[in-house]
Design an enzyme around this catalytic site. Sequence first.
Site, PDB file in Angstrom:
ATOM      1  N   LYS A 210     -28.222  -9.982 -43.433  1.00  0.00           N
ATOM      2  CA  LYS A 210     -28.986  -9.029 -42.623  1.00  0.00           C
ATOM      3  C   LYS A 210     -28.246  -7.703 -42.622  1.00  0.00           C
ATOM      4  O   LYS A 210     -27.042  -7.646 -42.370  1.00  0.00           O
ATOM      5  CB  LYS A 210     -29.090  -9.586 -41.203  1.00  0.00           C
TER       6      LYS A 210
HETATM    7  C1  R5P Z   1     -27.052  -7.694 -33.229  1.00  0.00           C
HETATM    8  O1  R5P Z   1     -25.963  -7.932 -33.575  1.00  0.00           O
HETATM    9  C2  R5P Z   1     -28.040  -8.722 -33.173  1.00  0.00           C
HETATM   10  O2  R5P Z   1     -27.942  -9.533 -34.316  1.00  0.00           O
HETATM   11  C3  R5P Z   1     -29.467  -8.284 -33.022  1.00  0.00           C
HETATM   12  O3  R5P Z   1     -30.185  -9.443 -33.198  1.00  0.00           O
HETATM   13  C4  R5P Z   1     -29.896  -7.274 -34.035  1.00  0.00           C
HETATM   14  O4  R5P Z   1     -29.231  -6.081 -33.828  1.00  0.00           O
HETATM   15  C5  R5P Z   1     -31.402  -7.103 -34.130  1.00  0.00           C
HETATM   16  O5  R5P Z   1     -31.923  -6.538 -33.057  1.00  0.00           O
HETATM   17  P1  R5P Z   1     -32.423  -5.033 -33.082  1.00  0.00           P
HETATM   18  O6  R5P Z   1     -33.628  -5.004 -33.960  1.00  0.00           O
HETATM   19  O7  R5P Z   1     -32.770  -4.760 -31.641  1.00  0.00           O
HETATM   20  O8  R5P Z   1     -31.305  -4.195 -33.597  1.00  0.00           O
END
Ligand code: R5P
Length: 294
Positions: free
Chosen positions: A205
């Site tokens: 990711k």
């Molecule tokens: C952060 O470390 C987490 O993995 C969150 O799940 C990630 O940042 C995704 O959330 P957002 O789209 O709000 O950034």
Amino acid sequence: MADLEGVKAEKNYHTGEPFAVKGNFHVKGMANQEWGIKKRLSNIFNPRSGNTVMFAFDHGYFMGSVSGLERLDLLIPRLRDHVDVLMATRGALRTSVQPDCRKAIALRVSAGSSMVNDDLSHETVSVDIEDAVRMNADCMAVQVFIGADGQLESIKNLSTVINAGMRYSIPTLGVVAVGKNMERTDQYFKLATRIIAELGAHIVKTYYCDKFEEVVAACPVPIVVAGGKKLAEKEALEMAYKSIQGGARGLDMGRNIFQSLHPVEMADAVGKIVHRKFTDKEAWEYYNDRVKDK
Ligand code: R5P
């Protein structure tokens, strides 16, 4: 270790050429994996589109109750049928998600800092593999801090989780975190995503950036793009579209869904881009059409 002096700068990512090791499986780089890994990856990545919409609500593991996630017990039943994967902590899942939920689970298994710390990069593995097995996790998510103080710890965490996951055929999702001294550039994301994939993660990711298609081409496993801070819905859909166009196999979106005025419609609009080849403009029209009488 190779001598770092005189490393050739020019690179050719062959972005026009598809990934060559295909086998008979729809997830990039996974043709040679074991049956159980493939089964779980198929729970995550729709075999028809090859893509996924992950809904991230694991923010509480370091941010506490953020705006929009105050009542998971009320939010998740509204949203769960509109996404493919729920990404959460075991605490959130056990307390606030009904186990009859048929969605794939991305279980957050690293933790160690909170928003009151200046440096968030020091984490540990917070969930035993046996508990991930008990929870029937489809993958385990570990934060990786390349270029930050906690780089070594996070690479140890990633490796520990991958090694344990391989014993039970549970894939690992390596999450690129932006280190203090690193910018959100394609160079940084190429470095971080490739390190994570080479260490054995099954999914990476990361964030969308310029030259994103090169980041994707150089990463031999599927990339899902993090939503990041809340944007206007139109902008978030544009980012989702550019990510898929650039070769991402999905979005892992949190705030841009749960902080939207219309989270369900936003999740559906993202799904149209991810699974149904909608452009950002078509998805934006679809979103507006759905919310106009609300
Ligand atoms: C952060 O470390 C987490 O993995 C969150 O799940 C990630 O940042 C995704 O959330 P957002 O789209 O709000 O950034």
